[in-house]
Design a protein around this motif. Structure first.
Motif, short mmCIF file in Angstrom:
data_model
loop_
_atom_site.label_atom_id
_atom_site.label_comp_id
_atom_site.label_asym_id
_atom_site.label_seq_id
_atom_site.Cartn_x
_atom_site.Cartn_y
_atom_site.Cartn_z
N ASN A 56 0.85 -1.34 0.12
CA ASN A 56 0.01 0.09 0.02
C ASN A 56 0.84 1.38 -0.04
O ASN A 56 1.28 1.60 0.85
N TYR A 57 0.95 1.98 -1.17
CA TYR A 57 1.90 3.09 -1.32
C TYR A 57 1.12 4.21 -1.25
O TYR A 57 1.53 5.63 -1.40
N SER A 58 -0.19 4.09 -1.04
CA SER A 58 -1.12 5.01 -0.53
C SER A 58 -1.26 5.70 0.67
O SER A 58 -0.81 4.89 1.69
N PRO A 59 -1.68 6.71 1.00
CA PRO A 59 -1.78 7.30 2.26
C PRO A 59 -3.05 6.57 3.23
O PRO A 59 -3.21 6.72 4.36
N ASP A 60 -3.90 5.93 2.62
CA ASP A 60 -5.19 5.49 2.86
C ASP A 60 -4.94 4.10 3.46
O ASP A 60 -4.31 3.41 3.32
N THR A 61 -6.01 3.76 4.38
CA THR A 61 -6.18 2.37 4.78
C THR A 61 -6.93 1.77 3.75
O THR A 61 -7.94 2.08 3.36
N ILE A 62 -6.47 0.59 3.42
CA ILE A 62 -7.00 -0.19 2.29
C ILE A 62 -7.49 -1.54 3.07
O ILE A 62 -6.91 -2.09 3.92
N SER A 63 -8.77 -1.98 2.75
CA SER A 63 -9.45 -3.38 3.09
C SER A 63 -8.90 -4.30 2.30
O SER A 63 -9.14 -4.22 0.99
N VAL A 64 -8.31 -5.45 3.04
CA VAL A 64 -7.74 -6.75 2.04
C VAL A 64 -8.73 -7.95 2.74
O VAL A 64 -9.01 -7.85 3.94
N THR A 65 -8.97 -8.93 1.76
CA THR A 65 -9.63 -10.12 2.28
C THR A 65 -8.65 -11.21 2.06
O THR A 65 -7.95 -11.44 1.31
N MET A 66 -8.70 -11.95 3.08
CA MET A 66 -7.79 -13.22 3.04
C MET A 66 -8.43 -14.60 2.72
O MET A 66 -7.91 -15.64 2.66
N ASP A 67 -9.77 -14.16 2.21
CA ASP A 67 -10.68 -15.52 1.83
C ASP A 67 -11.72 -15.13 0.81
O ASP A 67 -12.56 -14.66 1.18
N TRP A 68 -11.33 -15.21 -0.40
CA TRP A 68 -12.18 -14.98 -1.26
C TRP A 68 -13.35 -15.53 -1.48
O TRP A 68 -14.52 -15.18 -2.12
N GLY A 69 -13.41 -16.76 -0.81
CA GLY A 69 -14.51 -17.47 -0.71
C GLY A 69 -15.68 -17.07 0.27
O GLY A 69 -16.79 -17.18 0.27
N ASP A 70 -15.01 -16.19 1.26
CA ASP A 70 -16.12 -15.41 2.26
C ASP A 70 -15.35 -13.85 2.23
O ASP A 70 -14.70 -13.96 3.31
N ILE A 71 -15.67 -13.29 1.36
CA ILE A 71 -14.76 -11.79 1.33
C ILE A 71 -15.09 -11.31 2.53
O ILE A 71 -13.74 -10.70 3.07
N ASN A 72 -16.24 -11.14 3.20
CA ASN A 72 -16.29 -10.14 4.35
C ASN A 72 -15.91 -11.21 5.59
O ASN A 72 -16.15 -10.43 6.81
N GLY A 73 -15.57 -12.43 5.61
CA GLY A 73 -15.45 -12.98 6.79
C GLY A 73 -14.16 -12.87 7.13
O GLY A 73 -13.79 -13.25 8.47
N ASN A 74 -13.00 -12.58 6.54
CA ASN A 74 -11.79 -12.65 6.89
C ASN A 74 -10.94 -11.02 6.53
O ASN A 74 -10.26 -11.21 5.51
N ILE A 75 -11.47 -10.02 6.93
CA ILE A 75 -10.94 -8.72 6.37
C ILE A 75 -9.87 -8.21 7.33
O ILE A 75 -9.99 -8.40 8.51
N ARG A 76 -8.58 -7.65 6.53
CA ARG A 76 -7.67 -6.97 7.52
C ARG A 76 -7.67 -5.74 6.77
O ARG A 76 -7.94 -5.54 5.61
N TYR A 77 -6.85 -4.98 7.86
CA TYR A 77 -6.68 -3.54 7.14
C TYR A 77 -5.20 -3.29 6.88
O TYR A 77 -4.30 -3.52 7.87
N LEU A 78 -4.87 -2.76 5.94
CA LEU A 78 -3.59 -2.29 5.39
C LEU A 78 -3.38 -0.84 5.31
O LEU A 78 -3.89 -0.13 4.51
#
Length: 140
Positions: A56-78
Protein backbone atom coordinates in the motif's frame (compact mmCIF):
# COMPACT_ATOMS: atom_id res chain seq x y z
CA UNK A 1 11.04 -25.34 -4.24
CA UNK A 2 11.39 -26.82 -7.74
CA UNK A 3 9.10 -29.70 -6.72
CA UNK A 4 6.45 -27.19 -5.64
CA UNK A 5 6.83 -25.24 -8.87
CA UNK A 6 6.58 -28.45 -10.91
CA UNK A 7 3.43 -29.50 -9.00
CA UNK A 8 1.83 -26.08 -9.53
CA UNK A 9 2.61 -26.15 -13.25
CA UNK A 10 1.29 -29.71 -13.56
CA UNK A 11 -1.96 -28.70 -11.87
CA UNK A 12 -2.32 -25.73 -14.20
CA UNK A 13 -1.71 -27.88 -17.26
CA UNK A 14 -4.27 -30.45 -16.09
CA UNK A 15 -6.94 -27.81 -15.45
CA UNK A 16 -7.08 -28.69 -11.75
CA UNK A 17 -7.46 -25.55 -9.63
CA UNK A 18 -4.47 -24.65 -7.48
CA UNK A 19 -6.77 -24.73 -4.45
CA UNK A 20 -7.04 -28.50 -4.88
CA UNK A 21 -3.35 -28.78 -3.96
CA UNK A 22 -3.74 -26.90 -0.69
CA UNK A 23 -6.10 -27.97 2.04
CA UNK A 24 -7.04 -26.32 5.26
CA UNK A 25 -9.95 -25.63 7.57
CA UNK A 26 -10.39 -22.06 6.30
CA UNK A 27 -11.11 -22.97 2.68
CA UNK A 28 -14.64 -21.98 1.75
CA UNK A 29 -17.17 -22.36 -1.01
CA UNK A 30 -17.61 -20.14 -4.06
CA UNK A 31 -17.21 -16.43 -3.41
CA UNK A 32 -20.10 -14.05 -3.23
CA UNK A 33 -20.69 -11.71 -6.14
CA UNK A 34 -18.76 -8.47 -6.11
CA UNK A 35 -18.99 -5.13 -7.86
CA UNK A 36 -15.77 -5.73 -9.80
CA UNK A 37 -15.55 -7.53 -13.11
CA UNK A 38 -12.95 -9.96 -11.80
CA UNK A 39 -13.93 -13.63 -12.01
CA UNK A 40 -15.19 -15.32 -8.86
CA UNK A 41 -13.29 -18.46 -7.90
CA UNK A 42 -12.94 -20.71 -4.87
CA UNK A 43 -10.45 -19.92 -2.13
CA UNK A 44 -6.89 -20.89 -2.89
CA UNK A 45 -3.83 -20.58 -0.74
CA UNK A 46 -0.11 -20.08 -0.88
CA UNK A 47 1.93 -22.31 -3.16
CA UNK A 48 5.07 -22.99 -1.18
CA UNK A 49 6.27 -19.58 -0.05
CA UNK A 50 4.47 -17.73 -2.87
CA UNK A 51 1.33 -15.88 -1.72
CA UNK A 52 -0.79 -13.03 -3.05
CA UNK A 53 0.96 -9.92 -1.75
CA UNK A 54 -0.13 -6.26 -1.52
CA UNK A 55 1.95 -3.12 -0.98
CA UNK A 56 0.00 0.00 0.00
CA UNK A 57 1.85 3.06 -1.31
CA UNK A 58 -1.19 5.26 -0.78
CA UNK A 59 -1.75 7.28 2.41
CA UNK A 60 -5.12 5.55 2.92
CA UNK A 61 -6.12 2.43 4.84
CA UNK A 62 -7.03 -0.38 2.42
CA UNK A 63 -9.30 -3.35 3.19
CA UNK A 64 -8.00 -6.72 2.05
CA UNK A 65 -9.60 -10.14 2.31
CA UNK A 66 -7.70 -13.28 3.16
CA UNK A 67 -10.58 -15.48 1.92
CA UNK A 68 -12.12 -14.86 -1.52
CA UNK A 69 -14.61 -17.62 -0.69
CA UNK A 70 -15.99 -15.49 2.16
CA UNK A 71 -14.88 -11.96 1.29
CA UNK A 72 -16.36 -10.33 4.40
CA UNK A 73 -15.38 -13.17 6.73
CA UNK A 74 -11.67 -12.42 7.03
CA UNK A 75 -10.96 -8.75 6.33
CA UNK A 76 -7.74 -7.10 7.44
CA UNK A 77 -6.66 -3.49 7.16
CA UNK A 78 -3.50 -2.40 5.40
CA UNK A 79 -2.35 1.06 6.44
CA UNK A 80 -0.45 3.48 4.20
CA UNK A 81 3.16 2.38 3.78
CA UNK A 82 2.49 -1.22 4.91
CA UNK A 83 2.54 -4.49 3.01
CA UNK A 84 1.03 -7.92 3.64
CA UNK A 85 4.34 -9.82 3.78
CA UNK A 86 3.96 -12.63 6.32
CA UNK A 87 0.14 -12.50 6.44
CA UNK A 88 -0.40 -15.53 4.19
CA UNK A 89 -2.28 -15.52 0.89
CA UNK A 90 -4.16 -12.26 0.29
CA UNK A 91 -7.10 -12.97 -2.01
CA UNK A 92 -8.60 -9.54 -2.69
CA UNK A 93 -8.45 -5.76 -2.34
CA UNK A 94 -11.43 -3.46 -1.79
CA UNK A 95 -11.75 -0.10 -3.52
CA UNK A 96 -14.20 2.21 -1.74
CA UNK A 97 -17.23 3.90 -3.31
CA UNK A 98 -16.42 6.84 -5.56
CA UNK A 99 -12.71 5.95 -5.60
CA UNK A 100 -10.41 4.72 -8.35
CA UNK A 101 -7.13 3.06 -7.44
CA UNK A 102 -4.14 2.99 -9.74
CA UNK A 103 -2.35 -0.32 -9.17
CA UNK A 104 0.68 -2.03 -10.64
CA UNK A 105 0.48 -5.82 -10.91
CA UNK A 106 3.53 -8.08 -11.07
CA UNK A 107 2.61 -11.67 -11.96
CA UNK A 108 5.48 -13.85 -10.81
CA UNK A 109 4.67 -17.26 -12.31
CA UNK A 110 1.74 -17.98 -14.57
CA UNK A 111 0.56 -14.44 -15.20
CA UNK A 112 -3.24 -14.52 -15.15
CA UNK A 113 -3.00 -10.82 -16.02
CA UNK A 114 -0.29 -8.99 -17.88
CA UNK A 115 2.20 -7.12 -15.75
CA UNK A 116 1.45 -3.43 -15.75
CA UNK A 117 -0.73 -0.61 -14.51
CA UNK A 118 -4.50 -0.96 -14.02
CA UNK A 119 -7.24 1.37 -12.82
CA UNK A 120 -9.55 -0.33 -10.34
CA UNK A 121 -12.99 1.10 -9.65
CA UNK A 122 -15.22 0.48 -6.62
CA UNK A 123 -15.70 -3.08 -5.36
CA UNK A 124 -13.58 -6.13 -4.59
CA UNK A 125 -10.71 -7.11 -6.89
CA UNK A 126 -9.24 -10.64 -6.91
CA UNK A 127 -5.54 -11.15 -6.19
CA UNK A 128 -4.01 -14.35 -7.61
CA UNK A 129 -1.49 -16.36 -5.60
CA UNK A 130 1.31 -15.40 -7.99
CA UNK A 131 0.54 -11.67 -8.00
CA UNK A 132 2.14 -8.76 -6.21
CA UNK A 133 -0.12 -5.69 -6.24
CA UNK A 134 1.29 -2.22 -5.64
CA UNK A 135 -1.46 0.25 -4.71
CA UNK A 136 -0.89 3.87 -5.72
CA UNK A 137 -2.69 7.01 -4.61
CA UNK A 138 -6.46 7.17 -5.07
CA UNK A 139 -7.95 8.54 -8.29
CA UNK A 140 -4.85 7.94 -10.38
Amino acid sequence: MSAILFTALALLASGTPASAAVTGPDQGADAVASESADPVTTLGGCIGTMCGLVYNYSPDTISVTMDWGDINGNIRYLYGGQNTQGWGDVDGVHVGPGTTRRVYIDSRLWGGRDDGYYNWGPGWHKIETDEIVYIQNPNG
